[in-house]
Design a protein around this motif. Structure first.
Motif, PDB file in Angstrom:
ATOM      1  N   GLU A   1       0.832  -1.200   0.000  1.00 36.41           N
ATOM      2  CA  GLU A   1       0.000   0.000   0.000  1.00 36.41           C
ATOM      3  C   GLU A   1       0.872   1.257   0.000  1.00 36.41           C
ATOM      4  O   GLU A   1       0.440   2.326  -0.438  1.00 36.41           O
ATOM      5  CB  GLU A   1      -0.924   0.001   1.215  1.00 36.41           C
ATOM      6  N   ARG A   2       2.111   1.121   0.472  1.00 35.51           N
ATOM      7  CA  ARG A   2       3.027   2.258   0.444  1.00 35.51           C
ATOM      8  C   ARG A   2       3.208   2.782  -0.975  1.00 35.51           C
ATOM      9  O   ARG A   2       3.281   3.988  -1.210  1.00 35.51           O
ATOM     10  CB  ARG A   2       4.380   1.830   1.017  1.00 35.51           C
ATOM     11  N   TYR A   3       3.240   1.861  -1.947  1.00 38.34           N
ATOM     12  CA  TYR A   3       3.471   2.270  -3.331  1.00 38.34           C
ATOM     13  C   TYR A   3       2.227   2.913  -3.945  1.00 38.34           C
ATOM     14  O   TYR A   3       2.337   3.742  -4.851  1.00 38.34           O
ATOM     15  CB  TYR A   3       3.916   1.065  -4.148  1.00 38.34           C
ATOM     16  N   VAL A   4       1.053   2.537  -3.448  1.00 41.59           N
ATOM     17  CA  VAL A   4      -0.179   3.173  -3.931  1.00 41.59           C
ATOM     18  C   VAL A   4      -0.182   4.649  -3.547  1.00 41.59           C
ATOM     19  O   VAL A   4      -0.422   5.538  -4.380  1.00 41.59           O
ATOM     20  CB  VAL A   4      -1.425   2.467  -3.361  1.00 41.59           C
ATOM     21  N   TRP A   5       0.099   4.936  -2.279  1.00 46.25           N
ATOM     22  CA  TRP A   5       0.095   6.315  -1.810  1.00 46.25           C
ATOM     23  C   TRP A   5       1.252   7.100  -2.400  1.00 46.25           C
ATOM     24  O   TRP A   5       1.134   8.304  -2.665  1.00 46.25           O
ATOM     25  CB  TRP A   5       0.124   6.345  -0.284  1.00 46.25           C
ATOM     26  N   ALA A   6       2.387   6.443  -2.589  1.00 43.34           N
ATOM     27  CA  ALA A   6       3.520   7.125  -3.220  1.00 43.34           C
ATOM     28  C   ALA A   6       3.202   7.458  -4.678  1.00 43.34           C
ATOM     29  O   ALA A   6       3.648   8.483  -5.204  1.00 43.34           O
ATOM     30  CB  ALA A   6       4.768   6.254  -3.135  1.00 43.34           C
ATOM     31  N   MET A   7       2.409   6.605  -5.337  1.00 42.29           N
ATOM     32  CA  MET A   7       1.975   6.896  -6.700  1.00 42.29           C
ATOM     33  C   MET A   7       1.062   8.122  -6.703  1.00 42.29           C
ATOM     34  O   MET A   7       1.173   9.005  -7.572  1.00 42.29           O
ATOM     35  CB  MET A   7       1.249   5.693  -7.287  1.00 42.29           C
ATOM     36  N   LEU A   8       0.159   8.194  -5.736  1.00 48.71           N
ATOM     37  CA  LEU A   8      -0.706   9.369  -5.624  1.00 48.71           C
ATOM     38  C   LEU A   8       0.117  10.630  -5.352  1.00 48.71           C
ATOM     39  O   LEU A   8      -0.222  11.723  -5.827  1.00 48.71           O
ATOM     40  CB  LEU A   8      -1.726   9.163  -4.500  1.00 48.71           C
ATOM     41  N   ALA A   9       1.210  10.472  -4.611  1.00 49.91           N
ATOM     42  CA  ALA A   9       2.089  11.615  -4.355  1.00 49.91           C
ATOM     43  C   ALA A   9       2.731  12.105  -5.645  1.00 49.91           C
ATOM     44  O   ALA A   9       2.881  13.314  -5.861  1.00 49.91           O
ATOM     45  CB  ALA A   9       3.165  11.228  -3.340  1.00 49.91           C
ATOM     46  N   ALA A  10       3.110  11.171  -6.517  1.00 49.53           N
ATOM     47  CA  ALA A  10       3.676  11.558  -7.811  1.00 49.53           C
ATOM     48  C   ALA A  10       2.643  12.307  -8.651  1.00 49.53           C
ATOM     49  O   ALA A  10       2.965  13.289  -9.325  1.00 49.53           O
ATOM     50  CB  ALA A  10       4.181  10.314  -8.556  1.00 49.53           C
ATOM     51  N   VAL A  11       1.397  11.841  -8.597  1.00 50.94           N
ATOM     52  CA  VAL A  11       0.324  12.527  -9.325  1.00 50.94           C
ATOM     53  C   VAL A  11       0.109  13.931  -8.756  1.00 50.94           C
ATOM     54  O   VAL A  11      -0.094  14.901  -9.508  1.00 50.94           O
ATOM     55  CB  VAL A  11      -0.989  11.715  -9.244  1.00 50.94           C
ATOM     56  N   ALA A  12       0.191  14.062  -7.434  1.00 50.59           N
ATOM     57  CA  ALA A  12       0.030  15.376  -6.805  1.00 50.59           C
ATOM     58  C   ALA A  12       1.133  16.328  -7.247  1.00 50.59           C
ATOM     59  O   ALA A  12       0.884  17.525  -7.479  1.00 50.59           O
ATOM     60  CB  ALA A  12       0.034  15.231  -5.282  1.00 50.59           C
ATOM     61  N   THR A  13       2.350  15.816  -7.370  1.00 53.59           N
ATOM     62  CA  THR A  13       3.459  16.644  -7.850  1.00 53.59           C
ATOM     63  C   THR A  13       3.182  17.138  -9.257  1.00 53.59           C
ATOM     64  O   THR A  13       3.429  18.310  -9.586  1.00 53.59           O
ATOM     65  CB  THR A  13       4.767  15.836  -7.832  1.00 53.59           C
ATOM     66  N   PHE A  14       2.647  16.254 -10.094  1.00 61.10           N
ATOM     67  CA  PHE A  14       2.374  16.632 -11.480  1.00 61.10           C
ATOM     68  C   PHE A  14       1.238  17.655 -11.566  1.00 61.10           C
ATOM     69  O   PHE A  14       1.381  18.724 -12.164  1.00 61.10           O
ATOM     70  CB  PHE A  14       2.019  15.393 -12.295  1.00 61.10           C
ATOM     71  N   VAL A  15       0.109  17.320 -10.930  1.00 59.09           N
ATOM     72  CA  VAL A  15      -1.070  18.176 -11.045  1.00 59.09           C
ATOM     73  C   VAL A  15      -0.896  19.477 -10.269  1.00 59.09           C
ATOM     74  O   VAL A  15      -1.161  20.579 -10.777  1.00 59.09           O
ATOM     75  CB  VAL A  15      -2.329  17.431 -10.555  1.00 59.09           C
ATOM     76  N   GLY A  16      -0.422  19.357  -9.021  1.00 60.96           N
ATOM     77  CA  GLY A  16      -0.350  20.530  -8.168  1.00 60.96           C
ATOM     78  C   GLY A  16       0.776  21.482  -8.508  1.00 60.96           C
ATOM     79  O   GLY A  16       0.661  22.694  -8.300  1.00 60.96           O
ATOM     80  N   GLY A  17       1.886  20.956  -9.005  1.00 66.24           N
ATOM     81  CA  GLY A  17       3.024  21.814  -9.281  1.00 66.24           C
ATOM     82  C   GLY A  17       3.294  22.038 -10.747  1.00 66.24           C
ATOM     83  O   GLY A  17       3.367  23.172 -11.221  1.00 66.24           O
ATOM     84  N   ALA A  18       3.419  20.953 -11.504  1.00 71.30           N
ATOM     85  CA  ALA A  18       3.840  21.056 -12.903  1.00 71.30           C
ATOM     86  C   ALA A  18       2.810  21.782 -13.761  1.00 71.30           C
ATOM     87  O   ALA A  18       3.149  22.699 -14.516  1.00 71.30           O
ATOM     88  CB  ALA A  18       4.112  19.657 -13.461  1.00 71.30           C
ATOM     89  N   VAL A  19       1.556  21.381 -13.650  1.00 73.44           N
ATOM     90  CA  VAL A  19       0.519  21.972 -14.506  1.00 73.44           C
ATOM     91  C   VAL A  19       0.381  23.465 -14.230  1.00 73.44           C
ATOM     92  O   VAL A  19       0.348  24.286 -15.164  1.00 73.44           O
ATOM     93  CB  VAL A  19      -0.832  21.257 -14.298  1.00 73.44           C
ATOM     94  N   PHE A  20       0.341  23.836 -12.953  1.00 75.04           N
ATOM     95  CA  PHE A  20       0.206  25.254 -12.614  1.00 75.04           C
ATOM     96  C   PHE A  20       1.415  26.051 -13.100  1.00 75.04           C
ATOM     97  O   PHE A  20       1.263  27.155 -13.645  1.00 75.04           O
ATOM     98  CB  PHE A  20       0.048  25.428 -11.103  1.00 75.04           C
ATOM     99  N   SER A  21       2.613  25.516 -12.896  1.00 76.02           N
ATOM    100  CA  SER A  21       3.825  26.244 -13.271  1.00 76.02           C
ATOM    101  C   SER A  21       3.889  26.479 -14.775  1.00 76.02           C
ATOM    102  O   SER A  21       4.216  27.583 -15.225  1.00 76.02           O
ATOM    103  CB  SER A  21       5.063  25.471 -12.809  1.00 76.02           C
ATOM    104  N   VAL A  22       3.613  25.440 -15.564  1.00 76.46           N
ATOM    105  CA  VAL A  22       3.656  25.590 -17.017  1.00 76.46           C
ATOM    106  C   VAL A  22       2.587  26.582 -17.470  1.00 76.46           C
ATOM    107  O   VAL A  22       2.843  27.470 -18.307  1.00 76.46           O
ATOM    108  CB  VAL A  22       3.474  24.226 -17.712  1.00 76.46           C
ATOM    109  N   TYR A  23       1.375  26.448 -16.916  1.00 80.08           N
ATOM    110  CA  TYR A  23       0.283  27.364 -17.298  1.00 80.08           C
ATOM    111  C   TYR A  23       0.646  28.804 -16.943  1.00 80.08           C
ATOM    112  O   TYR A  23       0.479  29.725 -17.769  1.00 80.08           O
ATOM    113  CB  TYR A  23      -1.011  26.959 -16.595  1.00 80.08           C
ATOM    114  N   ASP A  24       1.142  29.027 -15.728  1.00 81.23           N
ATOM    115  CA  ASP A  24       1.448  30.390 -15.298  1.00 81.23           C
ATOM    116  C   ASP A  24       2.586  30.976 -16.121  1.00 81.23           C
ATOM    117  O   ASP A  24       2.584  32.169 -16.452  1.00 81.23           O
ATOM    118  CB  ASP A  24       1.813  30.382 -13.813  1.00 81.23           C
ATOM    119  N   GLY A  25       3.569  30.122 -16.472  1.00 78.49           N
ATOM    120  CA  GLY A  25       4.672  30.606 -17.296  1.00 78.49           C
ATOM    121  C   GLY A  25       4.213  31.008 -18.689  1.00 78.49           C
ATOM    122  O   GLY A  25       4.621  32.056 -19.213  1.00 78.49           O
TER     123      GLY A  25
END
Length: 296
Positions: A65-89
């Motif tokens: 189950e550790r890998y399930v939550w870690a996968m969700l963490a990777a998705v959070a990094t993508f959605v929460g950080g990457a998408v906003f940063s590229v859009y704002d730039g």
């Protein structure tokens, strides 16, 4: 815990500095830190839930189950950080921005760099210790380590330091030239950096969720250890599965001597499990199937 605490404070400071200075790169860095904070919360959840003992519904435990939550963490990094940063730039590059006083941004960047550096140092120290105990090169262990929660902290802190340098470069370029292009480009680069981090962490967790064996060298050592047990003629088939950090399952089809009695085979299985557990502390479960040659 160190990373989560640092990121929460840094996110607030970056957001304030970004609003004061009007810097797109600073706001992207604030989104980066928010994403990192969410990630750390998910990783802490992963650590907590993966420690639950086996029960009737989950006889092999909850380590995966550790890998399930870690996968969700990777998705959070993508959605929460990457998408906003590229859009704002991109928004800054196409619409421009009004730059204010950058002093607050420089101060926040300096403080954030120190905090992120301390967090990274803590994570690297843990990885080095684990690599030394596993007798593996640091770079190889970091790439293949089964504890993706620690790997996520190290990668995110490393990306944070690079992101801070990019934000500082964009801010300085905009200040010297009066053009918001520098700030917009820095924001896009921060977003692309987060895309890379999310992809690497997502791939690592996906491999472990699907099922990753021990490295080839360790598999051969396990096979050799089984063959060295009295009454064992050969190991016909060997399966190893990493279920979680420090938790490995071993299953094998074993050819025992034809003249061995049932009692001797039972004792040989017990001896094999004892030896594997002693030599490889991560091995938690051993299943051996007596199989004649040609039937594997």
């Amino acid at each position: 815990m160190v990373a989560a605490t640092a990121n929460l404070g840094i996110a607030v400071a970056k957001a304030f500095a970004g609003l004061v200075s009007g810097s797109s790169a600073m706001l992207s860095e604030a989104a980066h830190s928010v994403a990192d904070t969410v990630t750390e919360v998910l990783l802490l959840t992963a650590l907590k839930r993966s420690e639950k003992p086996p029960d009737e519904d989950h006889p092999l435990g909850y380590a995966s189950e550790r890998y399930v939550w870690a996968m969700l963490a990777a998705v959070a990094t993508f959605v929460g950080g990457a998408v906003f940063s590229v859009y704002d730039g991109i928004h800054t590059l196409t619409h421009g921005e009004d730059l204010g006083d950058p002093l607050a941004s420089y101060v926040v960047l300096a403080v954030a760099f120190a905090l992120e550096g301390f967090s990274l140092r803590t994570g690297l120290r843990q990885v080095r210790g684990e690599a030394a105990r596993a007798n593996a090169p640091f770079a190889h262990y970091l790439r293949r380590m089964p504890d993706t929660t620690v790997k996520a902290v190290v990668m995110e802190d490393s990306a944070a330091l690079v992101g801070l340098l990019l934000a500082a470069g964009g801010l300085l370029g905009a200040q010297l030239t009066g053009s918001a292009v520098w700030d917009g480009v820095a924001s896009v680069l921060i977003g692309l950096l987060l895309v890379y981090v999310a992809w690497v962490l997502g791939r690592s967790n996906a491999e472990l969720l699907v099922g990753r064996p021990l490295p080839r060298g360790l598999r051969e050592e396990v096979r050799a250890e089984l063959r060295s047990v009295e009454h064992v003629e050969d190991v016909l088939d060997l399966v190893t599965l990493i279920q979680g950090p420090g938790e490995v399952l071993v299953a094998a089809k074993v050819d025992f001597r034809d003249i061995s009695s049932a009692a001797e085979i039972e004792l040989a299985c017990e001896e094999a499990e004892r030896r594997l557990r002693e030599r490889f502390p991560a091995v938690r479960r051993v299943y051996l199937d007596p199989t004649p040659p040609g039937r594997e």
